[in-house]
Design an enzyme around this catalytic site. Structure first.
Site, PDB file in Angstrom:
ATOM      1  N   HIS A  38     -16.108  -0.392  12.878  1.00 54.84           N
ATOM      2  CA  HIS A  38     -15.949  -0.184  11.440  1.00 54.84           C
ATOM      3  C   HIS A  38     -16.350  -1.432  10.663  1.00 54.84           C
ATOM      4  O   HIS A  38     -16.019  -2.550  11.058  1.00 54.84           O
ATOM      5  CB  HIS A  38     -14.497   0.175  11.115  1.00 54.84           C
ATOM      6  CG  HIS A  38     -14.336   0.863   9.801  1.00 54.84           C
ATOM      7  ND1 HIS A  38     -14.420   0.184   8.602  1.00 54.84           N
ATOM      8  CD2 HIS A  38     -14.120   2.157   9.481  1.00 54.84           C
ATOM      9  CE1 HIS A  38     -14.255   1.038   7.609  1.00 54.84           C
ATOM     10  NE2 HIS A  38     -14.073   2.239   8.110  1.00 54.84           N
ATOM     11  N   GLY A 118     -10.432 -18.629  -4.285  1.00 52.80           N
ATOM     12  CA  GLY A 118     -10.698 -19.281  -3.015  1.00 52.80           C
ATOM     13  C   GLY A 118     -12.027 -20.010  -3.007  1.00 52.80           C
ATOM     14  O   GLY A 118     -12.778 -19.987  -3.984  1.00 52.80           O
ATOM     15  N   GLY A 127     -12.069 -15.012   7.600  1.00 52.20           N
ATOM     16  CA  GLY A 127     -13.107 -14.293   6.884  1.00 52.20           C
ATOM     17  C   GLY A 127     -12.864 -14.259   5.390  1.00 52.20           C
ATOM     18  O   GLY A 127     -12.385 -15.227   4.797  1.00 52.20           O
TER      19      GLY A 127
END
Length: 255
Positions: A38, A118, A127
């Site tokens: 996925h 971020g 990630g």
């Protein structure tokens, strides 16, 4: 290769739960060692906030902003999507996720993909994460009795909007190794305009083209009652049925 968690509560409860869950995922999951079928870009891949009852989409957007800011403070790039998107090209999750974890190390360097929160640098372990407010969607999958994932891919392309299919359906083909089957995995982002039964029937119709049969289906996470009522009305040809005729709903309404 992933887990879907559904949490229901007040805005404050959900905010705390989302932050705690994302923090635990950042501790336990190492994306540099992760593999799966996925599409994904982060240990906590996506956090959607959806209004269910007695809450507005605006309140969901406020919670999304607070959660996104918190995750970003951990050194994880965060992108706002759907109703929280800060620019049109970030509204669609698939556009943000394109390239996935492996491709994001280069993608994030472009100014057009500077995170909303971020650092503008991929977090090797965790990630990147997408956070946003959106209306409820239905995650609906249909399983096929063929191990050929190319067939599932071809069917998915016909069913999804970008391939000329149903307006509010996103779809991909996946292989179910343990079953020796394949799956058309779908997100119905507006189940009132692209209904569950329409997606199911279209997969069945396209599967016949390849001599393939549907052997089952599944709903991932929670599903709005209205989405299943539409299915019942279609297949049972119920006339004039409404949500008010569902016993459990009437009981909930009087509590």
């Amino acid at each position: 290769n992933r887990t879907v968690l559904t949490m229901i509560g007040s805005p404050e409860q959900i905010k705390k739960a989302a932050i705690n869950t994302a923090k635990k995922a950042a501790e336990l999951i190492d994306m540099s060692k992760h593999q799966g079928a996925h599409p994904r870009m982060g240990a906590t891949d996506v956090i959607p906030f959806t209004p269910v009852s007695n809450v507005s989409i605006g309140e969901c957007k406020e919670v999304a902003l607070e959660v996104a800011a918190e995750i970003g403070s951990w050194g994880i790039p965060v992108y706002l999507y759907e109703d929280s998107a800060t620019r049109p090209e970030r509204r669609n999750l698939a556009d943000i996720r394109k390239g996935q974890y492996e491709g994001f190390f280069e993608k994030i360097k472009g100014e057009e993909w500077k995170p909303d929160f971020g650092p503008q640098e991929m977090n090797v372990k965790s990630g990147a994460t997408a956070v946003g407010a959106r209306v409820p969607l239905v995650a609906f999958n249909v399983n096929l009795d063929t191990p050929d994932v190319e067939i599932a891919d071809k069917i998915a392309k016909k069913v999804r909007y970008i391939g000329g299919g149903l307006r509010y359906v996103k779809a991909i083909g996946l292989k179910l190794e343990e079953r020796n089957q394949t799956q058309v995995s779908m997100n119905l982002v507006n189940y009132e305009k692209s209904a569950v039964y329409q997606a199911f029937e279209m997969v069945k119709m396209e599967a016949k083209r390849y001599g393939v049969n549907v052997v089952g289906s599944e709903v991932i996470g929670t599903v709005p009652m209205k989405a299943l009522l539409d299915v019942a009305e279609y297949y049972l040809q119920i006339e004039g049925f409404s949500l008010d005729q569902i016993l459990e709903k009437r009981l909930l309404d009087v509590q």
